[in-house]
Design a protein around this motif. Structure first.
Motif, short mmCIF file in Angstrom:
data_model
loop_
_atom_site.label_atom_id
_atom_site.label_comp_id
_atom_site.label_asym_id
_atom_site.label_seq_id
_atom_site.Cartn_x
_atom_site.Cartn_y
_atom_site.Cartn_z
N THR A 304 0.76 -1.22 -0.09
CA THR A 304 0.03 0.01 -0.03
C THR A 304 0.86 1.19 -0.02
O THR A 304 0.21 2.32 0.36
CB THR A 304 -0.72 -0.05 1.35
N GLU A 367 7.37 -5.66 -9.52
CA GLU A 367 6.16 -5.69 -10.23
C GLU A 367 6.36 -5.07 -11.70
O GLU A 367 7.43 -4.56 -11.95
CB GLU A 367 5.39 -4.01 -9.51
N ALA A 405 -1.14 -0.49 -19.05
CA ALA A 405 -1.68 0.13 -17.59
C ALA A 405 -1.10 -0.56 -16.70
O ALA A 405 -1.29 -1.77 -16.51
CB ALA A 405 -3.19 0.34 -17.53
N VAL A 406 -0.98 0.00 -15.37
CA VAL A 406 -0.76 -0.51 -14.03
C VAL A 406 -1.43 0.12 -13.07
O VAL A 406 -2.19 1.19 -13.43
CB VAL A 406 0.85 -0.34 -13.86
N GLY A 407 -1.45 -0.56 -12.01
CA GLY A 407 -2.46 -0.10 -11.01
C GLY A 407 -1.88 1.15 -10.14
O GLY A 407 -0.90 1.57 -10.22
N GLN A 408 -2.52 1.49 -9.14
CA GLN A 408 -2.38 2.54 -8.15
C GLN A 408 -1.48 3.81 -8.70
O GLN A 408 -0.64 4.20 -8.05
CB GLN A 408 -1.42 1.92 -6.93
N MET A 409 -2.14 4.07 -9.84
CA MET A 409 -1.34 5.16 -10.53
C MET A 409 -1.30 6.88 -9.67
O MET A 409 -0.51 7.32 -9.74
CB MET A 409 -2.09 5.54 -11.95
N GLU A 410 -2.56 6.79 -9.02
CA GLU A 410 -2.85 8.05 -8.26
C GLU A 410 -1.61 8.19 -7.25
O GLU A 410 -0.97 9.05 -6.96
CB GLU A 410 -4.06 8.09 -7.44
N ARG A 412 1.16 6.72 -7.05
CA ARG A 412 2.49 6.70 -7.62
C ARG A 412 2.76 8.43 -8.21
O ARG A 412 3.65 8.89 -7.73
CB ARG A 412 2.42 6.25 -9.09
N ASN A 430 -3.82 4.75 -18.78
CA ASN A 430 -3.87 5.19 -17.40
C ASN A 430 -4.14 6.67 -17.24
O ASN A 430 -4.82 7.18 -16.29
CB ASN A 430 -2.41 5.33 -16.67
#
Ligand code: TYD
Ligand code: MG
Length: 460
Positions: A304, A367, A405-410, A412, A430
């Protein structure tokens, strides 16, 4: 099926147990069929237990079970609580693995002190060091809590007895490899002993709702000795890693029945013990060379938590026959794949170049978002063109050269903004998903293919 005969008296049973993974066989084998290790099966005698009649099992509605004992024990060490999924669950068993000398005993002693500082009794059992050694370490760490109890003991049955008498809020056993159970004939440290001692402690944990932490050493091939067996038995597995030459250490969740995995906690080993690092990005970027080719910053997410890391590559013409490919902190297979993509899609000549890839600071990144970092670092070194130092990149790269696309862009994006980066190269798909409400000053560039990346970063 033939009916089971009750045979008395019982004879010793002969087993062969793999010392690497715990696989059991009734006959000797040269190679373990489970883990593939050669000559690892060790003979073991076992006296069959006479089974007492089983009590009748009881079933209750889920809501009838009390919730009260689900209150977690919070250590107050944020990095540790996060890795544990928000504190220690009563009756859970936690395995802390790591190389010898990495700081496991130090970490556990600090954890015990944190719990003890809340007027709770805790018990530390060591089978490795003398009481004086532990006392010296505690002095060094500035631990003064009187409610930390210490026992030097190797026998699981004695540990259970002493625990029952003291009834502590937490039990820590250092290390599981030095423990033995009286009920097993084999030598301490053997796979059967490690497993049996763990089983004994596990029964204790579940029986009285006591959280138990066991420390385990890692063998040279990366597994905790006998650990594959242990990993299945315990609720939570944490690995303490890091380069012994470096000051910081990473505590990583490998398994957690009560929280998410991939969480990491970052610590720094100092003169007086481990201290938490609340700003790991700054730590990993501290020694970053600015304005040199072959270096780029990647906003990675571990569990997280966002962490900015520097991806470095060195691409130079091969002087000897075959080109070398080395990856430190990243998957070498992934490097090979991305090298092939670059050759095929943009005609980069890499086959006659040695490639060295490194994630600075010794951290390991697993990742897929790392792909774009690798590609940019490789091209930057190959072209001898530096990437603007306030740019970050992240995204997965597919075999067709597409940026995925990859996750949790905000997350990052926020972390990059916080550390002062003002340009973010990310997968085009993204950019559409981004929530533009938090008007950060970061310029966002969406890229669809590897060619796009080259255009944006390396073609003026
Ligand atoms: P230790 O906890 O004994 O490691 P493990 O139990 O994993 O084998 O830690 C050993 C190393 O930590 C040792 O090389 C010295 C270092 N250390 C410090 O730098 N500062 C300290 O305050 C302490 C207690 C240890
Ligand atoms: Mg130790």
């Amino acid at each position: 099926m033939p009916e089971e005969k009750v045979s008395t008296p019982k004879k010793d049973l002969l087993f062969f147990v793999c010392s690497q993974c715990g696989y059991q066989s009734r006959k000797w084998l040269g190679k373990c069929p489970d883990c593939g290790e050669w000559d690892s099966l060790i003979e073991e005698k076992r006296t069959p237990q006479v089974r007492s009649p089983q009590p009748v099992a009881q079933a209750l509605s889920l809501t009838d079970y009390s919730q009260a004992d689900n209150i977690r024990l919070i250590t107050g060490i944020t990095e540790l609580d996060r890795v544990l999924g928000g504190g220690i669950v009563p009756g859970s068993m936690i395995l802390v693995g790591g190389d010898p000398g990495i700081g496991k005993s130090t970490l556990i002693l600090q954890l015990l002190a944190a719990i003890a500082s809340k007027e709770k009794k805790v018990l530390y059992v060591t089978g490795e060091e003398s009481a004086q050694q532990i006392r010296m370490r505690a002095d060094r760490l500035g631990i003064k809590e009187g409610s930390i109890y210490l026992a030097t003991e190797n026998c699981a049955e004695s540990i259970i007895a002493v625990t029952s008498e003291l009834s502590p809020a937490l039990l820590a056993v250092d290390s599981i490899q030095t423990m033995y159970s009286e009920e097993v004939g084999s030598a301490p440290g053997s796979i059967t002993q490690v497993r049996e001692s763990t089983a004994k402690l596990l029964a204790l944990a579940k029986g009285i709702g006591l959280p138990v932490i066991v420390i385990g050493h890692v063998t040279k091939d990366g597994a905790i000795a006998g650990p594959r067996v242990l990993e299945h038995m315990v609720d939570t597995v944490l690995y303490f890693e890091g380069d012994r030459g470096q000051v910081y250490r990473i505590l990583r969740t490998v398994k957690n029945r009560f929280g998410s995995t991939n969480e990491i906690g970052v610590f720094e080993m100092k003169e007086n013990g481990l201290s938490e690092v609340d700003n790991p990005s700054a730590l990993f970027l501290a020694e970053r060379p600015v304005n040199v080719p072959g270096s780029v910053v990647l906003p990675s997410v571990e569990g997280t938590r966002p962490i900015l890391v520097e991806v470095q590559a060195l691409v130079s013409p091969t002087s000897l026959g075959t080109a070398r490919r080395t990856a430190i902190g990243a998957d070498p297979q992934r490097l090979a794949l991305l090298t092939a993509v670059l050759e095929k899609k943009i005609g980069a000549t890499l086959y006659d170049h040695d490639i060295f890839l490194n994630i600075a600071g010794g951290i390991r990144i697993d990742e897929p978002a790392l792909d774009l970092g690798i590609i940019v670092a490789l091209l930057s070194s190959l072209y001898e063109k530096k990437v603007d130092q306030s740019t970050v990149v992240c995204g997965e790269v597919g075999l067709a050269g597409e940026i995925r696309a990859v996750g949790q862009m905000e997350m990052r994006l926020r972390e990059s903004d916080r550390l002062g980066f003002n340009r973010f190269l990310m997968p085009a798909s993204n950019t559409k998903l981004l929530d533009h409400s938090d008007n950060s000053s970061v310029q966002i560039i969406g890229v669809k293919t590897v060619q796009d990346v080259v255009e944006h970063l390396f073609q003026p």
